[in-house]
Design an enzyme around this catalytic site. Structure first.
Site, PDB file in Angstrom:
ATOM      1  N   HIS A 135      45.023  48.022 -76.887  1.00  0.00           N
ATOM      2  CA  HIS A 135      46.492  48.948 -76.662  1.00  0.00           C
ATOM      3  C   HIS A 135      47.849  47.632 -77.180  1.00  0.00           C
ATOM      4  CE1 HIS A 135      46.151  52.399 -73.766  1.00  0.00           C
ATOM      5  NE2 HIS A 135      45.153  51.664 -73.939  1.00  0.00           N
ATOM      6  N   SER A 153      45.135  52.444 -81.809  1.00  0.00           N
ATOM      7  CA  SER A 153      44.069  53.298 -82.812  1.00  0.00           C
ATOM      8  C   SER A 153      43.879  53.159 -84.447  1.00  0.00           C
ATOM      9  CB  SER A 153      44.170  54.281 -82.208  1.00  0.00           C
ATOM     10  OG  SER A 153      43.867  54.525 -80.962  1.00  0.00           O
ATOM     11  N   LYS A 167      43.649  66.328 -76.321  1.00  0.00           N
ATOM     12  CA  LYS A 167      42.974  66.519 -76.925  1.00  0.00           C
ATOM     13  C   LYS A 167      41.384  65.842 -76.296  1.00  0.00           C
ATOM     14  CE  LYS A 167      42.049  66.771 -82.149  1.00  0.00           C
ATOM     15  NZ  LYS A 167      43.259  66.349 -83.374  1.00  0.00           N
ATOM     16  N   ASP A 168      41.555  64.723 -75.705  1.00  0.00           N
ATOM     17  CA  ASP A 168      40.606  64.541 -75.277  1.00  0.00           C
ATOM     18  C   ASP A 168      39.907  64.488 -74.898  1.00  0.00           C
ATOM     19  OD1 ASP A 168      40.720  62.091 -77.123  1.00  0.00           O
ATOM     20  OD2 ASP A 168      41.313  60.178 -75.307  1.00  0.00           O
ATOM     21  N   GLU A 185      12.285  53.933 -74.558  1.00  0.00           N
ATOM     22  CA  GLU A 185      13.334  55.480 -74.341  1.00  0.00           C
ATOM     23  C   GLU A 185      13.981  55.543 -75.969  1.00  0.00           C
ATOM     24  OE1 GLU A 185      13.054  56.202 -71.852  1.00  0.00           O
ATOM     25  OE2 GLU A 185      14.722  56.406 -70.536  1.00  0.00           O
TER      26      GLU A 185
END
Lengths: 173, 264, 432
Positions: free
Chosen positions: C229, C233, C257-258, C301
């Site tokens: 922040h 982005s 959108k997320d 894994e």
């Protein structure tokens, strides 16, 4: 005209949002359920929820304590005197009025959960002012029918669900 | 665009899956497992109750003399999604076993008939006893065996069906070791457990080797995954739900973004 | 001294900072005393983000959801699990059989761990492809690598808890990595175990550490987001926003959108969890731990496979461990090894190919990690390991110097127009 169109558009969006929010909320609710539910007793605990107790060796005036669902259950074979006392008590003298016959299946046997209804301590047998039970934590007195007579406890000792299996066994739960 | 997005996301994940499944298949060359049609396969798979009940009979009369199933309780036999024996049947089954309980008021352990809440009684008191009684080989506990082998139910079924009289020349068998076409390493310490008529089914089904193998494998699959039916049902519901919600949210998203996209 | 002088000597202080809230009423009252409401409004409602963000930018939100779900399911499991070698396996089975919805909660936790890694790998790929690690986002990138290390640690610790064969032997092999430390190796391992082998003491502390690291991840994620922040982005164009034509407000644009991205991800996750819950696990972990018998194929894994391959491709014990750790740590040097001024691979034709090769190489290593360490696999593994490091130490600086970037638009909104006109090719996968 133009305004009208806009209004129409916005209500439609609001409708879509409302529907989606509702559907979403239902989903979140459904997802929370397992997380809450996992804290309830599991199926192995539930399977052990009833026990059978052999009472053939309990003599008159004797009391045995068995563990049921992690709590003590008092099984007392009452004497004639105990029964008489319990029956003759006037309803007016009781804090939580209940006839003795409503608390037993067979007069001779009293089965109660040995947890004081005040704050959950275990009362001691054959003590107190009414020769029933006496709770050492805060001084509640119970009579020979397990009813509260004196002290801070609000209600009588709870009678669990039980039944006689044959003549010498009790199934609790 | 949306479908494209979905497609590629799937491709990504399947790529990873493909790699991993490739890996698990790349183990030593073994005969390809038999793959019968299991009723519990697929998106809506359920167990065949009758088959599970027969499978329990095979377990009880054949397997249980060596194999424990210590994580399963008798009460499970009556639970939904399993063999679904009635409450009386479960009680009767449990009471056939003698269970050590105690200590009693005198401080002694005592023996009583089993209750539904008891775990399946093991044939041996511990692993060492089991080993010494079986020539050093430990018959594995069967509670989760169907999930503990690559190939799962197919593998167990194949091993049960994989005993062959004719041993390939390159395999030398020691004493007390048997040839099995599907067992990893082709050698097994368990003698052929099932042959036609090993048990007599109470429901009149013909107890062929194949039938018994199928029934007992189903039973083992249920024992390993007792909530399989609920899982698949809940799975269908939640996938459907998420699909609807995704479409709704996508429509909202499109509406919101149309506000600026039209401006550019 | 006069009163006048006294007042000049001391600077006024303001310990009381109440006030300044844009809200009124109760909201305002609270916000004036505890300004989290205005912070939330500022950071999540009005926060401006580039409007060109593709679905690739959803993975931050997806990972947050995964982390929250992992903690909720983990808490639920923790209420029933017993970290004792005698009871661990059975307590997990009890969860699977008896606890209400226990099977669902456990399968969710198990598969979420895998899906967390799927999302994180896509998240890292996004960063690599669009140059999200470059000025001014280097510190955020570094915090991300810390989170990745913590994730690996807690995933490993979690895998030991069911106390199956793979848990036990995985724990033995991984803790033995520390024995590669010169001089102190053996004592460090004994100290880690609290015993002379992996046993009860180890299991108990693994359980505690599994929890601890889970919360450390939460802390690191908070820093990661605070940093985000501040620096803002990145976006597919790699160009910083200049005016309002380049941005949208976080809510409702990015949030909606997320949310779509999250739901699609959840859909895939739920499908796998409900219909193939053990697909990503190993069947051997349903065999109770047995210190006397090692399973014929120990495989970590799936998400550890590439790094496991790097470990095995180095014939020296200490060097192998160093190579494995540095293969991840080297990501932290990337902001300085790749000094090209252009962020996005959209405008970097050569670097774009390098990143794709790197991804391919990642899958090759994954395959090698599960294959037996012999013959051709060993050779391929070594080449792939060499490429991994070459990508960072040779390709990154070299391409920065040699490459001639494509012509770039002036701004994000111009970038968007170029895209519409078909002037530039982006990865369509996650665009709309």
């Amino acid at each position: 005209m133009n305004e009208n169109k806009n209004k129409d558009k916005s209500t439609r969006r609001d409708f879509l949002t409302t529907v989606t929010a509702t559907v979403g909320a239902v989903g979140v609710g459904a997802a929370v359920l397992p997380v809450i539910s996992q804290m309830n007793p599991d199926s192995s605990v539930k399977a052990l929820a009833s026990i059978e107790v052999d009472i053939s060796k309990v003599k008159e005036g004797q009391e045995i304590t068995v563990l049921w669902r992690g709590k003590p259950v008092f099984i007392k074979r009452r004497t004639k005197e105990d029964i008489l006392k319990a029956k003759e008590t006037k309803m007016a003298d009781l804090k939580d009025p209940q006839e003795d016959k409503a608390r037993v299946i067979k007069e001779e046997w009293l089965v109660v959960i040995g947890v004081c209804t005040h704050l959950g301590c275990v009362p001691a047998g054959g003590q107190g002012d009414y020769s029933g039970w006496f709770c050492p934590c805060h001084g509640s007195h119970y009579d020979t029918s397990g009813r509260i007579r004196k002290g801070p406890a609000p209600t009588n000792l709870e009678v669990p669900k039980y039944e006689f299996v044959g003549s010498d066994k009790i199934k609790i739960g | 665009m949306k479908t494209f997005f979905l497609k590629v996301n799937f491709i990504f994940i399947f790529l990873i899956f493909a790699f991993i499944s490739n890996i698990s298949n790349s183990k030593e060359a073994q005969a390809e497992l038999l793959k019968p049609n299991w009723s519990f396969d697929g998106f809506f798979g359920t167990f065949d109750r009758a088959s599970l009940q027969r499978g329990f009979q095979v377990y009880k009369e054949v397997c249980a003399s060596c194999h424990s199933m210590s994580l399963v309780s008798y009460r499970n036999l009556g639970e939904k999604g399993g063999p679904e024996f009635t409450e009386e049947e479960v009680k009767a089954i449990a009471s056939q076993y003698e269970v050590t309980d105690g200590p009693n008021a005198q401080g002694e352990m005592f023996i009583r008939p089993g209750r539904p809440s008891d775990k399946f009684k093991s044939p041996y008191p511990n692993e060492n006893a089991s080993r010494s009684a079986n020539g050093g080989a430990y018959p594995p506990d069967m509670s989760v065996l169907a999930k503990a082998r690559p190939g799962g139910a197919d593998y167990i079924y194949s091993v049960l069906m994989g005993y062959e009289e004719k041993v390939p020349e390159n395999i030398k068998l020691e004493d007390g070791v048997y040839y099995n076409k599907y067992m990893s390493g082709n050698k097994i310490r368990m003698s052929k457990p099932l042959s036609d008529g090993s048990v007599e089914y109470s429901d009149g089904t013909k107890a062929s080797e194949e039938q018994m193998a199928k029934d007992v494998t189903s039973f083992m699959m249920w024992a390993a995954e007792p909530h399989l039916e609920v899982r698949k049902k809940l799975g269908f519901k939640s996938v459907l739900y998420l699909l609807i919600l995704t479409i709704l949210v996508y429509l909202i998203k499109k509406k919101i973004w149309s506000r600026i996209e039209s401006k550019v | 001294m006069s009163a006048d002088n006294l007042e000049q000597k001391y600077k006024p202080v303001h310990t009381n900072k109440t006030g300044g809230s844009p809200f009124t009423g109760i909201t305002g009252w609270i916000d004036n005393r505890l300004p989290v409401i205005r912070m939330f409004k500022h950071e999540y409602l009005d926060f401006q983000v580039p409007k060109s963000l593709s679905y690739f930018w959803s993975f931050g939100g997806i990972l947050t959801i995964c982390l929250i779900l992992l903690i909720i399911t983990g808490l639920s499991l923790g209420m029933h699990y017993k970290p004792d070698t005698k009871y661990a396996f059975d307590s997990v089975e009890k969860i699977m059989r008896d606890v209400n919805f226990g099977w669902l909660i456990r399968y969710a936790h198990m598969n979420l761990a895998s899906f967390f890694f799927i999302a994180v790998y896509l998240h890292i790929f996004r960063g690599l492809y669009y140059g999200s690690y470059k000025e001014p986002r280097q510190l955020m990138w570094l915090i991300g690598i810390v989170i990745f290390f913590l994730m690996m640690a807690t995933a490993f610790l979690g895998y030991t808890l069911p106390w199956g064969q793979m848990s036990f032997w995985g724990a033995t092999v991984i803790t033995n990595l520390f024995s590669a430390i010169p001089f102190f190796g053996e004592s460090v391992v004994t100290w880690l175990w609290g015993d002379y082998s992996v046993g009860d003491a180890a299991l108990n502390r693994f359980y505690v550490l599994h929890w601890l690291i889970a919360f450390l991840i939460v802390g690191a994620v908070v820093f990661h987001v605070i940093a985000l922040h501040i620096v803002g982005s990145n976006n597919p164009s790699g160009i910083e926003p200049k005016d309002t034509r380049d941005t949208v407000s976080f809510s409702p644009f990015t949030t909606s959108k997320d949310l779509v991205g999250m739901l699609v991800f959840l859909l895939i996750f739920v499908t796998v969890m409900m219909y193939a819950p053990n697909y990503l696990g190993h069947p051997d972990n349903y065999i109770p731990a047995n210190p006397l018998v090692t399973p014929p194929h120990i495989v970590p894994e799936w998400y550890f496979l590439p790094f496991y391959a790097i470990l095995r491709s180095i014939p020296d014990k200490l060097m192998g461990v160093i190579a494995m750790v540095s293969s991840i740590a080297v990501l932290g040097l990337l902001p300085w090894l790749d000094f090209s001024k252009v962020r996005s691979s959209v405008f970097r034709p050569i670097w774009k190919q390098c990143v794709f090769l790197f991804v391919l190489n990642f899958f090759v290593l994954m395959y090698i990690g599960a294959a037996p360490a012999e013959g051709i696999y060993l050779v391929i593994g070594r080449i792939a390991t060499a490429f991994w490091f070459a990508f960072f130490f040779i390709l990154a600086p070299l391409v920065s110097i040699v490459e001639k970037p494509l012509p770039m638009p002036e701004s994000i909104h111009e970038f968007e127009n170029w895209k519409k006109q078909g002037k530039i090719k982006t990865i369509n996968i996650f665009s709309k």
